[in-house]
Design an enzyme around this catalytic site. Structure first.
Site, PDB file in Angstrom:
ATOM      1  N   ASN A 210      -0.863   5.556   5.858  1.00 54.80           N
ATOM      2  CA  ASN A 210       0.421   5.692   5.169  1.00 54.80           C
ATOM      3  C   ASN A 210       0.517   7.100   4.583  1.00 54.80           C
ATOM      4  OD1 ASN A 210      -0.751   5.618   2.370  1.00 54.80           O
ATOM      5  ND2 ASN A 210      -1.308   3.540   3.017  1.00 54.80           N
ATOM      6  N   LYS A 289     -13.071   5.375  22.383  1.00 57.40           N
ATOM      7  CA  LYS A 289     -11.665   5.783  22.377  1.00 57.40           C
ATOM      8  C   LYS A 289     -10.906   5.049  23.483  1.00 57.40           C
ATOM      9  CE  LYS A 289      -8.566   9.683  23.074  1.00 57.40           C
ATOM     10  NZ  LYS A 289      -8.455  11.124  23.418  1.00 57.40           N
ATOM     11  N   LYS A 338       6.464  -8.285  -8.768  1.00 58.42           N
ATOM     12  CA  LYS A 338       5.057  -7.954  -8.532  1.00 58.42           C
ATOM     13  C   LYS A 338       4.253  -8.020  -9.834  1.00 58.42           C
ATOM     14  CE  LYS A 338       2.202  -4.455  -6.231  1.00 58.42           C
ATOM     15  NZ  LYS A 338       2.221  -3.190  -5.436  1.00 58.42           N
ATOM     16  N   LYS A 342       1.210 -10.822  -9.838  1.00 57.72           N
ATOM     17  CA  LYS A 342      -0.167 -10.308  -9.786  1.00 57.72           C
ATOM     18  C   LYS A 342      -0.821 -10.230 -11.165  1.00 57.72           C
ATOM     19  CE  LYS A 342       0.504  -8.156  -5.344  1.00 57.72           C
ATOM     20  NZ  LYS A 342       0.057  -7.126  -4.391  1.00 57.72           N
TER      21      LYS A 342
END
Length: 399
Positions: A210, A289, A338, A342
């Site tokens: 990311n 690979k 959230k 959490k």
């Protein structure tokens, strides 16, 4: 680090590392500090006082009985002017003088007159540094409230090798930052922080990742260190200078990060999960690979990663648990959900849809959410300043 407008007196002694103090003066002035330099006579044999005058923009004091430019007693005036007194490099001689209450030149007399914090940066031959008399003098000064930056180890100018090298500027600036700007809000507390984006391997050369840069987590770590915390930073090894004083641990994948966090969680007072942890990983990782020619229609099967933050919330005892929500829409609504799901004590919600904040830039725009329903929203600002806000909020929760 904020040194803007700070009055800094720099004492330069006759260590061979005296020339390295030039960089300190230049960089502190660039950061907005006002610098006055006092040199010993021995230091002027190594570096010209004119150079420090040019770099600081102020006259350099050397001689106790030099030309009088005003009616202040000069060593008293400089000592009173200082927000911090830094002696860099500090020889065994100047440390011994101050430890014994000797004031026989401009620098030692000014140090004895000072009411501001005093930071010594020793730099000398390793055998001199290890000498029990020198070590005893440093312990004595430390017990009186003087501050020290440990020298680095390595090759010395005398062709010996060991502890005694002038430390990196970042170490000196970090110590100055804590002394000048820290308030001890988290003194003695263990703070666990994660930073960066995890990488989930596909094969030995490819991964799923990311856009997280790690900058926000590193800024929080620096803010926690400034407030006296013991920081354990678990990072995905972004190309960032590590915060001086932090205990560093590097990981790559979400599973590795979970293992690292689990090892530290029970002994931590505060946990800040600033890392962007991948939700998914490849179900299988190829040993070799994968050749493009063999994958005419790639079909990559994914499996869920463990939800580290959810698991921490379920196990939470006395820790202050902080999470992040990087969103592109309905930021506050998603953040509130959230926060509750959490079991967090604080959630930092930020909109990463803007190119001016979020990933890979030095600014962010966040809102801080707490379980009582309170939301504090801030304009776009430097991540360093947001790190300070988050640590201040954590400290208020811990009261």
């Amino acid at each position: 680090m904020n040194f803007k407008g700070k009055h800094i007196v720099l004492g330069v002694t006759g260590s061979i590392a005296a020339y390295k103090a030039c960089g300190l003066v230049s960089h502190l002035r660039q950061m907005g500090a006002e610098i006055r330099v006092i040199m010993t006579e021995h230091a002027t044999e190594l570096v010209a006082s004119r150079l420090f005058a040019e770099l600081s923009g102020n006259p350099v004091a050397v001689n106790m009985f030099g030309k009088v430019t005003n009616f202040d007693v000069r060593h008293i005036a400089l000592a009173a002017w200082a927000d911090i007194f830094v002696v860099a490099p500090a020889t065994a001689n100047i440390i011994g003088k101050v430890a014994s209450g000797i004031g026989d030149d401009m620098l030692s007399t000014s140090l004895i007159s000072a009411h501001s914090p005093i930071l010594f940066v020793p730099a000398m031959n390793t055998h001199m540094f290890d000498n029990p008399i020198v070590q005893d003098n440093m312990r004595k000064l430390h017990n009186f409230g003087y501050h020290f930056v440990d020298p680095d180890s390595g090759h010395l100018a005398c062709n010996a090798s060991g502890k005694g090298r002038f430390p990196e500027e970042s170490k000196i600036f970090s110590a100055m930052d804590q002394i000048l700007n820290g308030r001890g809000l988290l003194k003695g507390k263990k703070v666990l922080i994660t930073a960066g984006g995890t990488r989930e391997a596909i094969d030995p050369v490819r991964y799923i990742g990311n856009y997280s840069s790690g900058k926000m987590g590193y800024a929080i770590a620096r803010a926690a260190l400034r407030e006296g915390a013991m920081v354990h930073l678990i990072s995905t090894n972004p190309p960032l200078p590590h915060p001086e004083g932090a205990d560093m641990e590097y990981v790559s994948s979400a599973v590795e990060m979970k293992q690292a966090v689990d090892r530290q969680y029970d002994t931590s007072d505060v946990v800040v999960m600033a890392a962007a942890v991948a939700d998914y990983r490849p179900a299988a990782v190829a040993d070799q690979k994968i050749k493009k020619e063999t994958m005419t229609s790639p079909d990559l099967k994914l499996t869920l990663n463990p939800d580290i933050l959810l698991g921490l919330g379920e196990r939470k005892q006395n820790q202050v648990l902080v999470g992040f929500a990087a969103e592109t829409n309905d930021v506050i609504a998603h953040g509130r959900e959230k926060l509750v799901r959490k079991n967090l004590d604080l959630l930092v919600a930020n909109d990463v849809s803007s190119p001016e904040s979020g990933f890979h830039v030095d600014e962010n725009q966040v809102s801080l959410l707490t379980p009582d329903g309170h939301v504090s929203s801030y304009p776009r600002m430097a991540k360093e300043d947001i790190g300070t806000l988050i640590i201040e909020k954590i400290a208020s929760i811990m009261k």
